[in-house]
Design an enzyme around this catalytic site. Structure first.
Site, mmCIF file in Angstrom:
data_model
loop_
_atom_site.group_PDB
_atom_site.id
_atom_site.type_symbol
_atom_site.label_atom_id
_atom_site.label_comp_id
_atom_site.label_asym_id
_atom_site.label_seq_id
_atom_site.Cartn_x
_atom_site.Cartn_y
_atom_site.Cartn_z
ATOM 1 N N ASP A 58 3.830 32.481 -41.793
ATOM 2 C CA ASP A 58 4.874 32.680 -42.797
ATOM 3 C C ASP A 58 5.782 33.874 -42.467
ATOM 4 O O ASP A 58 5.944 34.797 -43.267
ATOM 5 C CB ASP A 58 4.274 32.857 -44.192
ATOM 6 N N ASN A 194 -2.521 16.381 -59.167
ATOM 7 C CA ASN A 194 -1.438 15.957 -58.283
ATOM 8 C C ASN A 194 -0.917 17.185 -57.543
ATOM 9 O O ASN A 194 -0.305 18.074 -58.133
ATOM 10 C CB ASN A 194 -0.317 15.314 -59.099
ATOM 11 N N GLU A 233 8.077 22.857 -49.043
ATOM 12 C CA GLU A 233 7.824 24.264 -49.345
ATOM 13 C C GLU A 233 8.605 25.158 -48.381
ATOM 14 O O GLU A 233 9.372 24.682 -47.543
ATOM 15 C CB GLU A 233 6.325 24.579 -49.268
ATOM 16 N N HIS A 299 7.512 26.919 -41.644
ATOM 17 C CA HIS A 299 7.686 28.128 -42.449
ATOM 18 C C HIS A 299 8.459 29.188 -41.665
ATOM 19 O O HIS A 299 7.922 30.190 -41.208
ATOM 20 C CB HIS A 299 6.361 28.693 -42.932
ATOM 21 N N ARG A 329 -3.048 30.479 -36.457
ATOM 22 C CA ARG A 329 -1.597 30.304 -36.404
ATOM 23 C C ARG A 329 -0.953 31.529 -35.764
ATOM 24 O O ARG A 329 -1.450 32.654 -35.904
ATOM 25 C CB ARG A 329 -1.039 30.065 -37.803
#
Length: 363
Positions: A58, A194, A233, A299, A329
Site C-alpha cells: 500500500d 457480503n 479499492e 494499490h 509483498r
C-alpha cells in the site's frame, strides 16, 4: 531468476568481448607504435536501479519542495519516510509519527496511510479499527509544522459521510477545479456477510469533514474484478497536465494473484460526484506478469521525477504465486507514458532484478 540469469550472461559476454579487444590493442602495440587503449566503461549502475525497492504494501507518495514523503501499511502505527531520491527509499530513515492509544477504536489494523499538504498544514488519512474487521474506518491526523517529520500530529477523528457510514478503508483526496473530494472504499453490508467492496466519493468541507451525500462511483462488475470476491479499492486520482482526471483503483481480492488495476475516466466537463460522468474501462490497465515475477500488482500511488519531466507509478506486488495479502509483498516503481487519447499507459510490471533508468534528474 530467469531475467537475472539473462542479464548476468549478457554482462559476462560483454566483459569477455571487452577483454579480447584490449588484448588485440596491446598485441598491435608490440610490433609498432602503441595503439590507444579505450577505457573500460563500467556498467551503468550509477544511473539505474532494480525492483523491488523494499518490502511492504500500500505505498503512498507526496512530493513537496524536492522531497518525497512516503508511507505504507504498518499495521500498528504510522511510519513516515522522507527522501530526495525514490530509488534510495530503502535507505531513508523511517520515523514513527503516530501510534494509536491501546484499546481505542483506531488502535488496530492500521492500513494504507496517505499524506497531503493543504492550506499550510499536513494531513494523514489512514484506516484503522478496534481489531474486528467490521470496525475498520478512515481517520485523519493534522500537523501544522512545516516539516511533517517534526511537530505534533493531532488526531482529528474519523472522516465519514453520514449517508455511507459503514466499513471504510483506503481514503484519499482528489483536488479538481478548485474543490476537494474524498474517495474511499466502502463495504455497505453491516452484517459482514457480503464482502463486496465499492468506491465512494464525497465533497469536502475542510480536510477532515465531508459534506452532502456520498456517491458510489464504481462497484465490481467484470470477472477480473471478482477474483476471490468482488473488490474495488485503493482509489488514486491522476490529474494530467491538461486537467483530465483518471481514477485508478485496485480490483479483486488482494489475496489472489489476479489483484489488478482498473480505471475510470471523467468526461470532459463532467462532475466528479456524478457516477454517469465517469467512463469505466472494461479491461484492467495493469495486471500480473508471471514471467516478470509480478503477481497481484496493485494499490498504487503516483509521483513525478525530480525534474518534473517523467511520470512514475509505485505499487506493490508479490514475487511468486499464492503469496496473498502477507508480508512477502514488496514495493516497485516504474515510469509510464500516455496514449494518444490522453489516458495513462502503464505498460506491464517490469521484471524484478531488471536494471532500469532512474527517474530523470535524480541525484
Amino acid at each position: 531468476m530467469i531475467n537475472n540469469f539473462k542479464y548476468l550472461k549478457r554482462r559476462s559476454l560483454n566483459l569477455i568481448f571487452g577483454s579480447l579487444v584490449i588484448s588485440a590493442f596491446l598485441s598491435c602495440g608490440k610490433s609498432g607504435s602503441p595503439a590507444p587503449i579505450e577505457p573500460v566503461i563500467p556498467p551503468p549502475t550509477a544511473s539505474t536501479f532494480a525492483n523491488p525497492l523494499m518490502n511492504g504494501a500500500d505505498p503512498a507518495v507526496f512530493q513537496k519542495d524536492g522531497v518525497y514523503y512516503y508511507l505504507q501499511t504498518n499495521g500498528s502505527s504510522i511510519v513516515l519516510y522522507a527522501t530526495t531520491a525514490m530509488t534510495k527509499l530503502a535507505a531513508a530513515v523511517p520515523k514513527t509519527v503516530y501510534t494509536p492509544t491501546a484499546g481505542a477504536q483506531n488502535a488496530r489494523n492500521v492500513w494504507a496511510p496517505e499524506i497531503f499538504y493543504f492550506d499550510g498544514k499536513w494531513y494523514i488519512y489512514y484506516t484503522a479499527g478496534n481489531g474486528a474487521d467490521i470496525s475498520q474506518r478512515t481517520w485523519v491526523l493534522e500537523n501544522s509544522s512545516a516539516d511533517p517529520t517534526t511537530g505534533s500530529w493531532v488526531d482529528k477523528g474519523r472522516i465519514f459521510s453520514t449517508s455511507a457510514d459503514f466499513w471504510a478503508i483506503d481514503g484519499t483526496v482528489f483536488e479538481f477545479n478548485g474543490s476537494r473530494y474524498f474517495l474511499w472504499c466502502g463495504r455497505p453490508d453491516l452484517t459482514n456477510v457480503n464482502l463486496t467492496q465499492n468506491i465512494y466519493i464525497s465533497k469536502m468541507t475542510n480536510p477532515y469533514t465531508l459534506e452532502g451525500t456520498a456517491t458510489k462511483l464504481t462497484e465490481p462488475e467484470f470477472n477480473w474484478e471478482k477474483n476471490g470476491f468482488g473488490v474495488n479499492e485503493g482509489p488514486e486520482v491522476l490529474v494530467t497536465s491538461d486537467n483530465k482526471p483518471f481514477l485508478i483503483y485496485s480490483a479483486s481480492y488482494c489475496g489472489t494473484d489476479d489483484y489488478a488495476l482498473g480505471m475510470l475516466s471523467l468526461k470532459a466537463g463532467g462532475n466528479p460526484l456524478v457516477k454517469t460522468d465517469w467512463i469505466k474501462s472494461a479491461q484492467p490497465v495493469f495486471s500480473k506478469q508471471p514471467q516478470n515475477n509480478a503477481f497481484g500488482p496493485g494499490h498504487n500511488s503516483f509521483f513525478k521525477s525530480p525534474d518534473g519531466k517523467e511520470n512514475w507509478i509505485i505499487y506493490h506486488a508479490n514475487s511468486a504465486t499464492n503469496q496473498g495479502c502477507a508480508d512477502k509483498r514488496n514495493i516497485r516503481m516504474q515510469k509510464f507514458t500516455f496514449k494518444a487519447d490522453g489516458s495513462p499507459d502503464f505498460g506491464e510490471p517490469v521484471a524484478t532484478g531488471l536494471q532500469i533508468n532512474k527517474p530523470s534528474g535524480e541525484q
